[in-house]
Design a protein around this motif. Structure first.
Motif, PDB file in Angstrom:
ATOM      1  N   PHE A  52       0.798  -1.225   0.000  1.00 35.61           N
ATOM      2  CA  PHE A  52       0.000   0.000   0.000  1.00 35.61           C
ATOM      3  C   PHE A  52       0.833   1.279   0.000  1.00 35.61           C
ATOM      4  N   PRO A  53       1.875   1.410   0.837  1.00 35.25           N
ATOM      5  CA  PRO A  53       2.664   2.656   0.788  1.00 35.25           C
ATOM      6  C   PRO A  53       3.331   2.866  -0.568  1.00 35.25           C
ATOM      7  N   PHE A  54       3.818   1.798  -1.177  1.00 37.55           N
ATOM      8  CA  PHE A  54       4.443   1.891  -2.500  1.00 37.55           C
ATOM      9  C   PHE A  54       3.425   2.377  -3.529  1.00 37.55           C
ATOM     10  N   ILE A  55       2.238   1.771  -3.528  1.00 43.24           N
ATOM     11  CA  ILE A  55       1.213   2.130  -4.512  1.00 43.24           C
ATOM     12  C   ILE A  55       0.742   3.567  -4.293  1.00 43.24           C
ATOM     13  N   ARG A  56       0.578   3.959  -3.056  1.00 40.02           N
ATOM     14  CA  ARG A  56       0.166   5.334  -2.758  1.00 40.02           C
ATOM     15  C   ARG A  56       1.188   6.320  -3.310  1.00 40.02           C
ATOM     16  N   SER A  57       2.465   6.034  -3.108  1.00 37.36           N
ATOM     17  CA  SER A  57       3.525   6.907  -3.602  1.00 37.36           C
ATOM     18  C   SER A  57       3.545   6.934  -5.123  1.00 37.36           C
ATOM     19  N   LEU A  58       3.329   5.768  -5.734  1.00 41.88           N
ATOM     20  CA  LEU A  58       3.302   5.671  -7.191  1.00 41.88           C
ATOM     21  C   LEU A  58       2.175   6.516  -7.771  1.00 41.88           C
ATOM     22  N   LEU A  59       0.995   6.427  -7.195  1.00 42.64           N
ATOM     23  CA  LEU A  59      -0.160   7.145  -7.730  1.00 42.64           C
ATOM     24  C   LEU A  59      -0.077   8.652  -7.473  1.00 42.64           C
ATOM     25  N   LYS A  60       0.611   9.043  -6.412  1.00 40.72           N
ATOM     26  CA  LYS A  60       0.808  10.476  -6.141  1.00 40.72           C
ATOM     27  C   LYS A  60       1.863  11.084  -7.054  1.00 40.72           C
ATOM     28  N   GLY A  61       2.689  10.245  -7.672  1.00 40.39           N
ATOM     29  CA  GLY A  61       3.754  10.748  -8.520  1.00 40.39           C
ATOM     30  C   GLY A  61       4.998  11.137  -7.759  1.00 40.39           C
ATOM     31  N   THR A  62       5.070  10.765  -6.490  1.00 40.23           N
ATOM     32  CA  THR A  62       6.212  11.140  -5.647  1.00 40.23           C
ATOM     33  C   THR A  62       7.151   9.958  -5.395  1.00 40.23           C
ATOM     34  N   ILE A  63       7.038   8.910  -6.191  1.00 39.87           N
ATOM     35  CA  ILE A  63       7.758   7.672  -5.920  1.00 39.87           C
ATOM     36  C   ILE A  63       9.266   7.893  -5.848  1.00 39.87           C
ATOM     37  N   VAL A  64       9.861   8.652  -6.789  1.00 44.02           N
ATOM     38  CA  VAL A  64      11.320   8.791  -6.790  1.00 44.02           C
ATOM     39  C   VAL A  64      11.788   9.656  -5.624  1.00 44.02           C
ATOM     40  N   HIS A  65      11.007  10.653  -5.250  1.00 42.42           N
ATOM     41  CA  HIS A  65      11.401  11.515  -4.134  1.00 42.42           C
ATOM     42  C   HIS A  65      11.230  10.800  -2.795  1.00 42.42           C
ATOM     43  N   ASP A  66      10.142  10.035  -2.677  1.00 44.07           N
ATOM     44  CA  ASP A  66       9.924   9.286  -1.441  1.00 44.07           C
ATOM     45  C   ASP A  66      11.021   8.240  -1.238  1.00 44.07           C
ATOM     46  N   ILE A  67      11.371   7.535  -2.290  1.00 44.17           N
ATOM     47  CA  ILE A  67      12.404   6.515  -2.163  1.00 44.17           C
ATOM     48  C   ILE A  67      13.770   7.151  -1.956  1.00 44.17           C
ATOM     49  N   GLN A  68      14.009   8.310  -2.559  1.00 43.36           N
ATOM     50  CA  GLN A  68      15.270   9.023  -2.298  1.00 43.36           C
ATOM     51  C   GLN A  68      15.400   9.339  -0.813  1.00 43.36           C
ATOM     52  N   GLU A  69      14.327   9.799  -0.202  1.00 44.29           N
ATOM     53  CA  GLU A  69      14.366  10.114   1.226  1.00 44.29           C
ATOM     54  C   GLU A  69      14.566   8.848   2.061  1.00 44.29           C
ATOM     55  N   LEU A  70      13.945   7.753   1.643  1.00 53.36           N
ATOM     56  CA  LEU A  70      14.123   6.492   2.370  1.00 53.36           C
ATOM     57  C   LEU A  70      15.558   5.984   2.258  1.00 53.36           C
ATOM     58  N   HIS A  71      16.170   6.172   1.090  1.00 54.44           N
ATOM     59  CA  HIS A  71      17.584   5.800   0.946  1.00 54.44           C
ATOM     60  C   HIS A  71      18.452   6.621   1.892  1.00 54.44           C
ATOM     61  N   ARG A  72      18.145   7.898   2.029  1.00 52.95           N
ATOM     62  CA  ARG A  72      18.918   8.745   2.939  1.00 52.95           C
ATOM     63  C   ARG A  72      18.786   8.273   4.379  1.00 52.95           C
ATOM     64  N   GLN A  73      17.637   7.727   4.729  1.00 48.38           N
ATOM     65  CA  GLN A  73      17.410   7.270   6.102  1.00 48.38           C
ATOM     66  C   GLN A  73      17.980   5.878   6.353  1.00 48.38           C
ATOM     67  N   HIS A  74      17.884   4.993   5.349  1.00 49.66           N
ATOM     68  CA  HIS A  74      18.177   3.579   5.581  1.00 49.66           C
ATOM     69  C   HIS A  74      19.404   3.057   4.833  1.00 49.66           C
ATOM     70  N   GLY A  75      19.962   3.851   3.922  1.00 52.68           N
ATOM     71  CA  GLY A  75      21.156   3.411   3.216  1.00 52.68           C
ATOM     72  C   GLY A  75      20.902   3.048   1.766  1.00 52.68           C
ATOM     73  N   PRO A  76      21.950   2.616   1.044  1.00 53.10           N
ATOM     74  CA  PRO A  76      21.839   2.379  -0.395  1.00 53.10           C
ATOM     75  C   PRO A  76      21.085   1.120  -0.797  1.00 53.10           C
ATOM     76  N   ILE A  77      20.870   0.209   0.141  1.00 53.73           N
ATOM     77  CA  ILE A  77      20.112  -1.013  -0.149  1.00 53.73           C
ATOM     78  C   ILE A  77      18.821  -0.943   0.655  1.00 53.73           C
ATOM     79  N   LEU A  78      17.705  -0.976  -0.049  1.00 57.09           N
ATOM     80  CA  LEU A  78      16.440  -0.596   0.581  1.00 57.09           C
ATOM     81  C   LEU A  78      15.318  -1.547   0.182  1.00 57.09           C
ATOM     82  N   ARG A  79      14.572  -1.994   1.169  1.00 57.12           N
ATOM     83  CA  ARG A  79      13.376  -2.796   0.919  1.00 57.12           C
ATOM     84  C   ARG A  79      12.187  -1.853   0.780  1.00 57.12           C
ATOM     85  N   ILE A  80      11.553  -1.847  -0.407  1.00 59.55           N
ATOM     86  CA  ILE A  80      10.473  -0.893  -0.653  1.00 59.55           C
ATOM     87  C   ILE A  80       9.109  -1.568  -0.765  1.00 59.55           C
ATOM     88  N   ALA A  81       9.056  -2.864  -0.565  1.00 60.94           N
ATOM     89  CA  ALA A  81       7.807  -3.624  -0.582  1.00 60.94           C
ATOM     90  C   ALA A  81       8.093  -4.967   0.073  1.00 60.94           C
TER      91      ALA A  81
END
Length: 519
Positions: A52-81
């Protein structure tokens, strides 16, 4: 009274179903977070628990920015679903796109063709099928082919310059020279689509001639958000099935009409009696040996029209947006172009000559870095036996992707990653260790940026894209003086653009004057 008490005291079938569904979702979320084979991969728990969080981000059009922020928080290897891992690490390019054990196949969830639709270069998942289609098309995108196609490219870039010159001269603004404030983005789309129309079908879309997008292209842009929504439903096949059943006949007809326009263009091109040095000529020249059916040719050229035009226009739009906001960089670029060429005549400002302009190449490289035309690389699947990517062992069937937008803007790989600094791509004339140490960009890792991908599925059209970008930008800065719009509040912040598989377009206003020698 007794019946009413029984209905209150006993759960209805609907309540039971709701309870079971909620229990399943809860139990599944607990499993995904704590017991799933990917549970050790860093990432936010909400994204690991469900899609659900992935799909919500995808439909809002913020997917690349949201994942960029998650990479900054969690590092270069990231579980997004629950079952997907994404990477913002340079080593991932080779591990995913050029692994020693062979290609990682495209994830069918994103890449498969619609039922009943022909296979195209983009939707071919099996390597053998992709290689067959690519082999037929590759000669038309080679460096040798580009040489013969240059007059066609020059013609449309010259038309772009002439149309913009007419726009400036028709402007009644006061001052020492006419000034036109225009949205430059559509003009790049007009040019790149006209060029590919001519190279692919022997006829342009006449966007430059009419100063507007062809209806076929306009419909394409208007359907991008819908495509993202349809992609999201594929995670839930039942929802996708119901949605497809609910598509009204009018939309089905619009889709068929859209496709039929390309079929008609291909048919007209195949019936040309004269020889011409375009992309289709190589397909025709191969005859029966080409190995492509007519349906495959039609749908492949339809998707290539978008892939070969919209992405190039995106980079040019973003690059010009940054140049306008950095007038010192714009002046340096104009000085290089005007100091190299006495005119913008086709015989002087050739594609070969432009390849040697260091600052022009640096500006476009920086544009490719910051204005990634495909910000998010759609997933590949780990092979059934599993694979190791960036040192992490992943089970078979895991979708893996690369976040180009996040990696290109990561301070671990680029000095001042959010700044427009073409100088980072200029190599010292004397490559001594001392000079490298003094450079603020000595720690940059340029291999992190791979805008045309790697391996067997790298972009065939990269030679054409570079040729178009160099020629369009060079002729524009040779012919015009650009400046920021009068109201700087109209400046576009590229980082705020949304992504629906493609980058959403917003106006890029520039002030445009004829250079003094042209007045």
């Amino acid at each position: 009274m007794e019946t009413q008490q029984q209905s209150w005291g006993q759960p209805s079938a609907l309540n039971t179903i709701i309870l079971l569904v909620v229990s399943y979702i809860f139990i599944r979320a607990i499993y995904n977070i704590y017991f799933h084979p990917l549970s050790s991969i860093p990432g936010p728990r909400a994204w690991a628990a469900s899609r659900f969080p992935f799909i919500r981000s995808l439909l809002k059009g913020t997917i690349v920015h949201d994942i960029q922020e998650l990479h900054r928080q969690h590092g270069p290897i990231l579980r997004i679903a629950p079952n997907e891992v994404t990477f913002a690490q340079p080593e991932a390019w080779d591990d995913i796109f050029h692994p020693p054990q062979g290609q990682l196949l495209k994830d069918p969830l994103w890449w498969r063709r619609a039922p009943g639709s022909p296979m195209s270069l983009i939707s071919a998942i099996e390597p053998e099928e992709h290689a067959r289609i690519r082999k037929a098309l590759a000669p038309g995108f080679s460096s040798r082919a580009l040489k013969s196609q240059e007059p066609i490219i020059q013609r449309y870039v010259n038309l772009l310059v002439n149309r913009l010159r007419e726009t400036v001269q028709a402007n009644p603004s006061p001052g020492p020279s006419p000034l036109a404030e225009i949205d430059i983005g559509p003009w790049f789309n007009f040019t790149t689509f006209d060029i590919f129309g001519d190279l692919g079908f022997g006829e342009s879309f006449e966007c430059l001639q009419n100063s507007r997008l062809h209806p076929w292209i306009a419909l394409l842009f208007n359907s991008v958000k819908a495509a993202a929504f349809i992609s999201a439903t594929r995670f839930y096949p039942v929802i996708e099935y119901v949605l497809m059943k609910c598509v009204p006949p009018s939309l089905q007809k619009m889709k068929q009409d859209h496709y039929q326009q390309i079929v008609d263009k291909v048919h007209r091109r195949l019936n040309y009696e004269m020889e011409r040095p375009d992309i289709m000529s190589h397909v025709i020249g191969a005859g029966d040996d080409v190995g492509l059916s007519m349906d495959e040719i039609n749908v492949t050229f339809m998707v290539l029209t978008t892939a070969g035009s919209e992405t190039t226009a995106t980079v040019l739009s973003g690059t010009m947006n940054y140049l306008i906001q950095h007038p010192d960089k714009l002046l340096t670029l104009a000085a290089e172009v005007r100091g190299t060429f006495q005119s913008d005549d086709d015989s002087e400002m050739t594609l070969d000559a432009l390849r040697n302009l260091a600052y022009l190449n640096a500006v476009l490289s920086e544009g490719l870095r910051l204005c990634t035309p495909i910000p998010w690389i759609l997933p590949r699947l780990v092979p059934p036996k599993g694979s190791t990517i960036c040192g992490v062992a992943l089970p078979g069937g895991t979708p893996v992707s690369i976040q180009a937008y996040a990696m290109n803007r990561d301070a671990a790989y680029f000095h001042r990653p959010d700044s427009f600094l073409p100088e980072r791509w200029l190599q010292p004339q004397e490559k001594t260790d001392e000079k490298k140490e003094k450079s603020p960009f000595s720690g940059d890792r340029p291999e992190a940026m791979q805008p045309f991908s790697l391996g067997a599925r790298s972009c065939m059209g990269q030679h054409l894209a570079w040729a178009e970008m160099r020629l369009i930008l060079a002729k524009l800065v040779w012919s015009f003086d650009f400046e920021a719009p009068g109201d700087k509040g109209r400046w576009l912040n590229w980082e705020h653009l949304r992504t629906f598989l493609l980058v959403e377009k917003r106006p890029i206003y520039v002030g445009l004057r004829l250079r003094r020698s042209d007045e």
